[in-house]
Design an enzyme around this catalytic site. Structure first.
Site, PDB file in Angstrom:
ATOM      1  N   ASP A  47       0.856  -1.188   0.000  1.00 55.59           N
ATOM      2  CA  ASP A  47       0.000   0.000   0.000  1.00 55.59           C
ATOM      3  C   ASP A  47       0.896   1.244   0.000  1.00 55.59           C
ATOM      4  O   ASP A  47       1.891   1.299   0.713  1.00 55.59           O
ATOM      5  CB  ASP A  47      -0.905  -0.009   1.236  1.00 55.59           C
ATOM      6  CG  ASP A  47      -2.068   0.961   1.107  1.00 55.59           C
ATOM      7  OD1 ASP A  47      -3.217   0.498   1.039  1.00 55.59           O
ATOM      8  OD2 ASP A  47      -1.829   2.193   1.052  1.00 55.59           O
ATOM      9  N   ASN A  60     -12.826  -3.244   2.774  1.00 55.63           N
ATOM     10  CA  ASN A  60     -13.738  -2.106   2.883  1.00 55.63           C
ATOM     11  C   ASN A  60     -14.690  -2.148   1.688  1.00 55.63           C
ATOM     12  O   ASN A  60     -14.249  -2.368   0.551  1.00 55.63           O
ATOM     13  CB  ASN A  60     -12.955  -0.789   2.884  1.00 55.63           C
ATOM     14  CG  ASN A  60     -12.086  -0.647   4.123  1.00 55.63           C
ATOM     15  OD1 ASN A  60     -12.473  -1.092   5.192  1.00 55.63           O
ATOM     16  ND2 ASN A  60     -10.930  -0.040   3.976  1.00 55.63           N
ATOM     17  N   GLY A 120     -15.870   2.761   3.845  1.00 54.65           N
ATOM     18  CA  GLY A 120     -14.577   3.441   3.698  1.00 54.65           C
ATOM     19  C   GLY A 120     -13.816   3.036   2.450  1.00 54.65           C
ATOM     20  O   GLY A 120     -12.608   3.292   2.360  1.00 54.65           O
ATOM     21  N   GLN A 121     -14.505   2.440   1.480  1.00 47.11           N
ATOM     22  CA  GLN A 121     -13.813   2.029   0.248  1.00 47.11           C
ATOM     23  C   GLN A 121     -13.526   3.257  -0.605  1.00 47.11           C
ATOM     24  O   GLN A 121     -14.437   4.037  -0.915  1.00 47.11           O
ATOM     25  CB  GLN A 121     -14.673   1.034  -0.537  1.00 47.11           C
ATOM     26  CG  GLN A 121     -13.957   0.485  -1.764  1.00 47.11           C
ATOM     27  CD  GLN A 121     -14.786  -0.556  -2.518  1.00 47.11           C
ATOM     28  OE1 GLN A 121     -15.953  -0.787  -2.203  1.00 47.11           O
ATOM     29  NE2 GLN A 121     -14.173  -1.169  -3.511  1.00 47.11           N
ATOM     30  N   HIS A 163     -10.417  -5.325  -3.158  1.00 50.18           N
ATOM     31  CA  HIS A 163      -9.080  -5.555  -2.609  1.00 50.18           C
ATOM     32  C   HIS A 163      -9.185  -5.904  -1.133  1.00 50.18           C
ATOM     33  O   HIS A 163     -10.095  -5.456  -0.440  1.00 50.18           O
ATOM     34  CB  HIS A 163      -8.170  -4.341  -2.809  1.00 50.18           C
ATOM     35  CG  HIS A 163      -8.737  -3.064  -2.261  1.00 50.18           C
ATOM     36  ND1 HIS A 163      -9.688  -2.343  -2.943  1.00 50.18           N
ATOM     37  CD2 HIS A 163      -8.504  -2.395  -1.104  1.00 50.18           C
ATOM     38  CE1 HIS A 163     -10.017  -1.269  -2.234  1.00 50.18           C
ATOM     39  NE2 HIS A 163      -9.321  -1.288  -1.101  1.00 50.18           N
ATOM     40  N   LEU A 164      -8.227  -6.680  -0.705  1.00 51.69           N
ATOM     41  CA  LEU A 164      -8.151  -7.108   0.692  1.00 51.69           C
ATOM     42  C   LEU A 164      -6.883  -6.508   1.294  1.00 51.69           C
ATOM     43  O   LEU A 164      -5.802  -6.654   0.718  1.00 51.69           O
ATOM     44  CB  LEU A 164      -8.127  -8.634   0.720  1.00 51.69           C
ATOM     45  CG  LEU A 164      -8.049  -9.346   2.065  1.00 51.69           C
ATOM     46  CD1 LEU A 164      -8.731 -10.698   1.960  1.00 51.69           C
ATOM     47  CD2 LEU A 164      -6.607  -9.546   2.471  1.00 51.69           C
ATOM     48  N   HIS A 165      -7.040  -5.797   2.396  1.00 51.88           N
ATOM     49  CA  HIS A 165      -5.882  -5.247   3.113  1.00 51.88           C
ATOM     50  C   HIS A 165      -5.342  -6.328   4.054  1.00 51.88           C
ATOM     51  O   HIS A 165      -6.117  -6.973   4.774  1.00 51.88           O
ATOM     52  CB  HIS A 165      -6.286  -4.070   3.990  1.00 51.88           C
ATOM     53  CG  HIS A 165      -6.811  -2.873   3.266  1.00 51.88           C
ATOM     54  ND1 HIS A 165      -6.066  -1.741   3.053  1.00 51.88           N
ATOM     55  CD2 HIS A 165      -8.024  -2.612   2.714  1.00 51.88           C
ATOM     56  CE1 HIS A 165      -6.791  -0.830   2.422  1.00 51.88           C
ATOM     57  NE2 HIS A 165      -7.993  -1.334   2.203  1.00 51.88           N
TER      58      HIS A 165
HETATM   59  P1  AMP Z   1      -9.772   1.385   0.481  1.00 49.92           P
HETATM   60  O1  AMP Z   1      -9.855   2.677   1.228  1.00 49.92           O
HETATM   61  O2  AMP Z   1     -10.156   0.180   1.261  1.00 49.92           O
HETATM   62  O3  AMP Z   1     -10.463   1.476  -0.870  1.00 49.92           O
HETATM   63  O4  AMP Z   1      -8.226   1.174   0.195  1.00 49.92           O
HETATM   64  C1  AMP Z   1      -7.559   1.653  -0.914  1.00 49.92           C
HETATM   65  C2  AMP Z   1      -6.102   1.573  -0.580  1.00 49.92           C
HETATM   66  O5  AMP Z   1      -5.367   1.689  -1.780  1.00 49.92           O
HETATM   67  C3  AMP Z   1      -5.620   2.710   0.339  1.00 49.92           C
HETATM   68  O6  AMP Z   1      -5.047   2.129   1.515  1.00 49.92           O
HETATM   69  C4  AMP Z   1      -4.586   3.441  -0.503  1.00 49.92           C
HETATM   70  O7  AMP Z   1      -3.500   3.902   0.244  1.00 49.92           O
HETATM   71  C5  AMP Z   1      -4.189   2.385  -1.510  1.00 49.92           C
HETATM   72  N1  AMP Z   1      -3.718   2.884  -2.782  1.00 49.92           N
HETATM   73  C6  AMP Z   1      -4.294   3.825  -3.565  1.00 49.92           C
HETATM   74  N2  AMP Z   1      -3.590   3.993  -4.697  1.00 49.92           N
HETATM   75  C7  AMP Z   1      -2.545   3.138  -4.627  1.00 49.92           C
HETATM   76  C8  AMP Z   1      -1.442   2.828  -5.474  1.00 49.92           C
HETATM   77  N3  AMP Z   1      -1.280   3.462  -6.645  1.00 49.92           N
HETATM   78  N4  AMP Z   1      -0.565   1.882  -5.085  1.00 49.92           N
HETATM   79  C9  AMP Z   1      -0.731   1.244  -3.905  1.00 49.92           C
HETATM   80  N5  AMP Z   1      -1.738   1.485  -3.056  1.00 49.92           N
HETATM   81  C10 AMP Z   1      -2.635   2.412  -3.402  1.00 49.92           C
END
Ligand code: AMP
Length: 116
Positions: A32, A89, A95-96, A102-104
């Site tokens: 991330d 999310n 909070g998406q 995607h999975l954190h």
């Molecule tokens: P969400 O808020 O669950 O949609 O998470 C999206 C995540 O993507 C956030 O933690 C961002 O920091 C991450 N993110 C956004 N753009 C990029 C990128 N270009 N490379 C890596 N992570 C990213």
């Protein structure tokens, strides 16, 4: 299926740089850009699925593989002993911010609950 406006589709296509920790046929895992923990990885399908809301039984294998990949990456990154968090999310209230499933995977420190 891809969405040309989607940042994760662009990453999957190699059009936007990313630090990959896994590049499989179906799934990618990357660091991330704004890590919230010492280890903060994202597991994403190459194919565009906007969110968990759009998933159906056809995505059963994909969703299972996402969880198993996260567990394997957690082991590889030394998180298995102390534990870690996996988060998906979904939608605005969830909070998406990137509308590509995607999975954190977060770990490397004690994570509070509930998350803010
Ligand atoms: P969400 O808020 O669950 O949609 O998470 C999206 C995540 O993507 C956030 O933690 C961002 O920091 C991450 N993110 C956004 N753009 C990029 C990128 N270009 N490379 C890596 N992570 C990213």
């Amino acid at each position: 299926m891809t969405d040309p406006a989607c940042i994760f589709c662009k990453i999957a296509a190699g059009e936007v740089p990313a630090t990959f920790v896994h590049e499989g046929e179906q799934l990618l895992a990357l660091r991330d850009v704004r890590p919230q923990a010492p280890v903060h990885l994202l597991v994403i399908p190459r194919a565009h699925v906007a969110s968990l809301c759009e998933a159906d039984r056809d995505h059963r294998d994909l969703l299972g593989e996402m969880l198993l990949l996260a567990a394997g990456l957690a082991r590889e990154h030394g998180l298995a002993t102390r534990g870690y968090r996996t988060v998906i999310n979904t939608g605005n209230d969830g909070g998406q911010t990137v509308h590509h499933l995607h999975l954190h995977l977060l770990g490397g420190r004690a994570l509070g609950w509930p998350p803010g």
